[in-house]
Scaffold this motif. Structure first.
Motif, PDB file in Angstrom:
ATOM      1  N   TYR A 255      34.081  13.407  27.337  1.00 26.41           N
ATOM      2  CA  TYR A 255      32.833  13.718  27.877  1.00 26.41           C
ATOM      3  C   TYR A 255      32.678  13.536  29.556  1.00 26.41           C
ATOM      4  CZ  TYR A 255      27.753  13.451  29.138  1.00 26.41           C
ATOM      5  OH  TYR A 255      26.801  13.698  29.888  1.00 26.41           O
ATOM      6  N   ALA A 256      33.293  12.559  29.840  1.00 24.50           N
ATOM      7  CA  ALA A 256      33.440  12.188  31.441  1.00 24.50           C
ATOM      8  C   ALA A 256      33.970  13.330  32.163  1.00 24.50           C
ATOM      9  CB  ALA A 256      33.825  10.909  31.837  1.00 24.50           C
ATOM     10  N   GLY A 257      35.199  13.752  31.407  1.00 30.10           N
ATOM     11  CA  GLY A 257      35.936  14.720  32.099  1.00 30.10           C
ATOM     12  C   GLY A 257      35.003  16.057  32.280  1.00 30.10           C
ATOM     13  N   ALA A 258      34.577  16.434  30.966  1.00 31.60           N
ATOM     14  CA  ALA A 258      33.512  17.711  31.073  1.00 31.60           C
ATOM     15  C   ALA A 258      32.377  17.501  31.873  1.00 31.60           C
ATOM     16  CB  ALA A 258      33.287  18.048  29.827  1.00 31.60           C
ATOM     17  N   GLU A 259      31.644  16.563  32.034  1.00 28.79           N
ATOM     18  CA  GLU A 259      30.734  16.335  32.936  1.00 28.79           C
ATOM     19  C   GLU A 259      31.072  16.420  34.266  1.00 28.79           C
ATOM     20  OE1 GLU A 259      26.921  13.403  32.768  1.00 28.79           O
ATOM     21  OE2 GLU A 259      28.647  12.596  33.201  1.00 28.79           O
ATOM     22  N   ARG A 260      32.336  15.827  34.585  1.00 35.94           N
ATOM     23  CA  ARG A 260      32.381  15.955  36.209  1.00 35.94           C
ATOM     24  C   ARG A 260      32.890  17.275  36.543  1.00 35.94           C
ATOM     25  NH1 ARG A 260      35.577   9.976  37.177  1.00 35.94           N
ATOM     26  NH2 ARG A 260      33.980   8.901  36.155  1.00 35.94           N
ATOM     27  N   LEU A 261      33.524  17.917  35.925  1.00 42.39           N
ATOM     28  CA  LEU A 261      34.137  19.345  36.246  1.00 42.39           C
ATOM     29  C   LEU A 261      32.768  20.177  36.259  1.00 42.39           C
ATOM     30  CD1 LEU A 261      37.208  20.129  33.947  1.00 42.39           C
ATOM     31  CD2 LEU A 261      37.074  19.588  36.388  1.00 42.39           C
ATOM     32  N   THR A 262      31.944  19.881  35.328  1.00 40.78           N
ATOM     33  CA  THR A 262      30.593  20.801  35.421  1.00 40.78           C
ATOM     34  C   THR A 262      29.839  20.401  36.647  1.00 40.78           C
ATOM     35  OG1 THR A 262      30.642  21.275  33.075  1.00 40.78           O
ATOM     36  CG2 THR A 262      28.553  21.412  34.220  1.00 40.78           C
ATOM     37  N   LYS A 263      29.492  19.067  36.798  1.00 45.78           N
ATOM     38  CA  LYS A 263      28.651  18.727  37.772  1.00 45.78           C
ATOM     39  C   LYS A 263      29.194  18.789  39.387  1.00 45.78           C
ATOM     40  CE  LYS A 263      25.462  15.863  34.873  1.00 45.78           C
ATOM     41  NZ  LYS A 263      24.603  14.738  34.966  1.00 45.78           N
ATOM     42  N   ALA A 332      37.158  18.644  25.781  1.00 47.61           N
ATOM     43  CA  ALA A 332      36.160  18.530  26.875  1.00 47.61           C
ATOM     44  C   ALA A 332      35.682  20.146  26.913  1.00 47.61           C
ATOM     45  CB  ALA A 332      36.752  18.320  27.967  1.00 47.61           C
ATOM     46  N   ILE A 333      36.364  21.253  26.389  1.00 47.25           N
ATOM     47  CA  ILE A 333      36.103  22.556  26.727  1.00 47.25           C
ATOM     48  C   ILE A 333      34.582  22.716  26.152  1.00 47.25           C
ATOM     49  CG2 ILE A 333      36.547  25.001  26.176  1.00 47.25           C
ATOM     50  CD1 ILE A 333      39.474  24.122  26.280  1.00 47.25           C
ATOM     51  N   PRO A 334      34.483  22.547  24.704  1.00 46.57           N
ATOM     52  CA  PRO A 334      32.886  22.674  24.323  1.00 46.57           C
ATOM     53  C   PRO A 334      31.918  21.962  24.947  1.00 46.57           C
ATOM     54  CG  PRO A 334      34.225  21.796  22.669  1.00 46.57           C
ATOM     55  CD  PRO A 334      35.175  22.114  23.768  1.00 46.57           C
ATOM     56  N   LEU A 335      32.180  20.791  25.462  1.00 47.80           N
ATOM     57  CA  LEU A 335      31.367  20.057  26.185  1.00 47.80           C
ATOM     58  C   LEU A 335      30.871  20.577  27.543  1.00 47.80           C
ATOM     59  CD1 LEU A 335      32.892  16.468  25.389  1.00 47.80           C
ATOM     60  CD2 LEU A 335      31.019  17.460  24.371  1.00 47.80           C
ATOM     61  N   MET A 336      31.818  21.359  28.116  1.00 48.65           N
ATOM     62  CA  MET A 336      31.776  22.025  29.284  1.00 48.65           C
ATOM     63  C   MET A 336      30.592  22.962  29.342  1.00 48.65           C
ATOM     64  SD  MET A 336      34.900  22.130  31.594  1.00 48.65           S
ATOM     65  CE  MET A 336      33.948  22.977  33.188  1.00 48.65           C
ATOM     66  N   ARG A 337      30.781  23.901  28.163  1.00 53.65           N
ATOM     67  CA  ARG A 337      30.128  25.095  28.134  1.00 53.65           C
ATOM     68  C   ARG A 337      28.479  24.458  27.402  1.00 53.65           C
ATOM     69  NH1 ARG A 337      34.692  28.359  24.899  1.00 53.65           N
ATOM     70  NH2 ARG A 337      35.366  29.692  26.834  1.00 53.65           N
ATOM     71  N   ILE A 338      28.162  23.418  26.978  1.00 51.30           N
ATOM     72  CA  ILE A 338      27.094  23.195  26.721  1.00 51.30           C
ATOM     73  C   ILE A 338      26.333  22.460  28.058  1.00 51.30           C
ATOM     74  CG2 ILE A 338      25.523  21.192  25.585  1.00 51.30           C
ATOM     75  CD1 ILE A 338      27.891  21.030  23.292  1.00 51.30           C
ATOM     76  N   PHE A 388      26.914  13.307  16.392  1.00 48.49           N
ATOM     77  CA  PHE A 388      27.506  14.388  16.900  1.00 48.49           C
ATOM     78  C   PHE A 388      28.474  14.039  18.035  1.00 48.49           C
ATOM     79  CE2 PHE A 388      23.501  16.301  15.415  1.00 48.49           C
ATOM     80  CZ  PHE A 388      24.106  17.330  14.336  1.00 48.49           C
ATOM     81  N   PHE A 389      28.414  12.645  18.134  1.00 47.29           N
ATOM     82  CA  PHE A 389      29.438  11.892  19.316  1.00 47.29           C
ATOM     83  C   PHE A 389      29.276  12.515  20.566  1.00 47.29           C
ATOM     84  CE2 PHE A 389      31.297  12.019  15.155  1.00 47.29           C
ATOM     85  CZ  PHE A 389      31.552  10.652  14.841  1.00 47.29           C
ATOM     86  N   GLN A 390      30.272  12.870  21.188  1.00 47.87           N
ATOM     87  CA  GLN A 390      30.000  13.298  22.685  1.00 47.87           C
ATOM     88  C   GLN A 390      29.331  14.630  22.775  1.00 47.87           C
ATOM     89  OE1 GLN A 390      32.764  12.685  21.050  1.00 47.87           O
ATOM     90  NE2 GLN A 390      34.712  14.206  21.548  1.00 47.87           N
ATOM     91  N   SER A 391      29.288  15.379  21.731  1.00 44.79           N
ATOM     92  CA  SER A 391      28.428  16.675  21.885  1.00 44.79           C
ATOM     93  C   SER A 391      26.995  16.262  21.756  1.00 44.79           C
ATOM     94  CB  SER A 391      28.866  17.535  20.579  1.00 44.79           C
ATOM     95  OG  SER A 391      30.037  18.011  20.773  1.00 44.79           O
ATOM     96  N   GLY A 392      26.714  15.260  20.899  1.00 45.31           N
ATOM     97  CA  GLY A 392      25.145  14.891  20.839  1.00 45.31           C
ATOM     98  C   GLY A 392      24.765  14.365  22.387  1.00 45.31           C
ATOM     99  N   MET A 393      25.659  13.597  23.096  1.00 50.21           N
ATOM    100  CA  MET A 393      25.317  13.468  24.373  1.00 50.21           C
ATOM    101  C   MET A 393      25.117  14.245  25.291  1.00 50.21           C
ATOM    102  SD  MET A 393      25.043  10.367  26.011  1.00 50.21           S
ATOM    103  CE  MET A 393      23.355  10.763  26.887  1.00 50.21           C
ATOM    104  N   ALA A 394      25.962  15.323  25.261  1.00 51.64           N
ATOM    105  CA  ALA A 394      25.759  16.428  25.837  1.00 51.64           C
ATOM    106  C   ALA A 394      24.377  17.362  25.936  1.00 51.64           C
ATOM    107  CB  ALA A 394      26.861  17.584  26.021  1.00 51.64           C
ATOM    108  N   TRP A 395      24.037  17.592  24.630  1.00 53.44           N
ATOM    109  CA  TRP A 395      22.363  18.085  24.277  1.00 53.44           C
ATOM    110  C   TRP A 395      21.417  17.157  24.547  1.00 53.44           C
ATOM    111  CZ3 TRP A 395      22.058  22.877  23.863  1.00 53.44           C
ATOM    112  CH2 TRP A 395      23.103  23.901  23.175  1.00 53.44           C
TER     113      TRP A 395
END
Length: 428
Positions: A255-263, A332-338, A388-395
């Motif tokens: 999650y942190a990797g996806a969030e940092r790349l996105t943000k 982390a890929i689907p997390l970035m897209r969310i 939904f684990f890390q996907s739930g956090m993203a949503w």
């Protein structure tokens, strides 16, 4: 020919120079994490990177406690008192005294958290390095130079200090056991730049020793905007920490990797935030219609940039994850897209809230909205993360940001103070 000349003249103005300086800092803030992220993701691995992300998330929240919203409230006060050296010296004393008290409170709070949170108790060296980093980060006096609309010199200072911190990471962090050195080095860099910048400010207006009464005045003056920043961080800075309360460090790492790349793209909005808040605050008091026109331009520009960046993240997520995080971070890929949905939402929210509402003095209403969003984020996380684990956090984060956007538009339109309505009645 006339248009380029006008643009050149605007870039030579104090506002234009501040904007260019801040984009220099922003470029560094964007480049340096991109340089260290691939290295740390590979050296630490998903679990080690997740443990680092949990402490960094908490550290960002603690730094906001020390910063206390002075980046907004004190900037506004300095902008209103530019010609009064005695008042400026008093503002510096009030803010410094308040931050020293807050730093002490942060250390006590951190000690209590370290006793009860297993993810923090597992690595005390990493945890206390994060506390040091948080306090050093929160002490910056950049707000003084922002209010003066003279950011060039302090911007260069920040870039040099951050570069030294990055060099230290490559030189001294070689294994997961050395993750604490990341935050220790970043904290030393922040302490260096803050100390030099405070010296510059005191040389201009003189030093006044903080007293308990001046510290309390500072705390009172910044409370409303501190409340806002603390609420915002419940659905911005604290997400990795909240996620770490429910799932293992490895999943936090994804999650942190996806969030940092996105943000990372959000850093490109920061110069606009810092540059135009003093200008909007001044215009809102003296020429409301002109302030409303400027606010409209900011909203449209930031919204379009947010849409552009969000679309780019959706398309390029697989490539970005592979290049910058490595093959071990595929989840982390689907997390970035969310999380790409955050970019246009945050862009509009910054323009309407952090720029326009603060300039109009609508701090309290903005606080209520952000507190509601922060509580919603926690509520959504409690429900969605176990399912939904890390996907739930993203949503959960996206839902909270969408709530802010809707609430800001409805509130401003209801008051008749939206930028597209001319801003209503000037603030007193």
């Amino acid at each position: 020919m006339a248009q380029p000349l006008r643009l050149l003249q605007r870039l030579k103005s104090p506002t234009g120079q501040n904007l260019l300086s801040l984009y220099g800092v922003t470029a560094a803030n964007y480049l340096f994490p991109l340089l260290t992220l691939p290295y740390l993701a590979r050296v630490l691995g998903p679990s080690g990177f997740g443990a680092l992300a949990i402490v960094q998330s908490l550290g960002q929240y603690l730094s906001l406690v020390v910063e206390y919203g002075f980046g907004l409230s004190a900037t506004r006060e300095v902008a209103r008192s530019r010609e009064d050296r005695a008042r400026l010296a008093q503002i510096l004393a009030e803010v410094l005294g308040a931050r020293l008290l807050l730093a002490l409170a942060v250390v006590v709070l951190a000690y209590a958290l370290g006793l009860f949170v297993p993810a923090l108790r597992a690595n005390p060296a990493l945890f206390w390095a994060g506390v040091f980093w948080a306090v050093a980060l929160g002490m910056s006096p950049v707000w003084y130079f922002q209010g003066q609309e003279r950011l060039r010199k302090v911007a260069i200072l920040e870039v040099v200090a951050k570069a030294l911190g990055v060099a230290g990471i490559f030189a001294f962090v070689r294994s997961p056991d050395e993750a604490h050195r990341v935050l220790l080095l970043q904290g030393l860099a922040a302490l260096l730049s803050s100390g030099v910048a405070w010296g510059w400010a005191w040389r201009e207006v003189g030093f006044i020793l903080p007293t308990p009464s001046s510290a309390l005045r500072g705390l009172r003056s910044g409370f409303s905007l501190f409340f806002f920043r603390a609420a915002v961080s419940l659905y911005t800075s604290a997400n990795a920490f909240i996620l770490g309360l429910f799932v293992p460090a490895q999943q936090v790492g994804y999650y942190a990797g996806a969030e940092r790349l996105t943000k990372a793209l959000l850093a490109l909005f920061e110069p606009i935030n810092r540059t135009f808040l003093p200008r909007l605050s001044h215009l809102a008091r003296h020429n409301l219609s002109q302030a409303a026109r400027l606010a409209q331009l900011i909203v449209v520009s930031m919204g379009l940039l947010g849409l552009l960046f969000g679309g780019g993240v959706v398309l390029l997520a697989p490539l970005l994850v592979h290049l910058l995080l490595g093959p071990g971070f595929g989840p982390a890929i689907p997390l970035m897209r969310i999380l790409a949905l955050l970019l246009p939402l945050i862009a509009v929210n910054l323009a309407l809230g952090l720029q326009w509402m603060v300039a109009l003095g609508l701090d309290r209403a903005y606080n209520y909205i952000t507190v509601g969003a922060g509580l919603l984020n926690i509520g959504f996380a409690i429900v969605l993360v176990p399912l939904f684990f890390q996907s739930g956090m993203a949503w959960a984060v996206v839902s909270a940001e969408a709530f802010v956007a809707m609430a800001l538009v409805i509130y401003l339109h209801h008051l008749g103070k939206a930028p597209w309505q001319g801003g209503g009645i000037a603030p007193r």
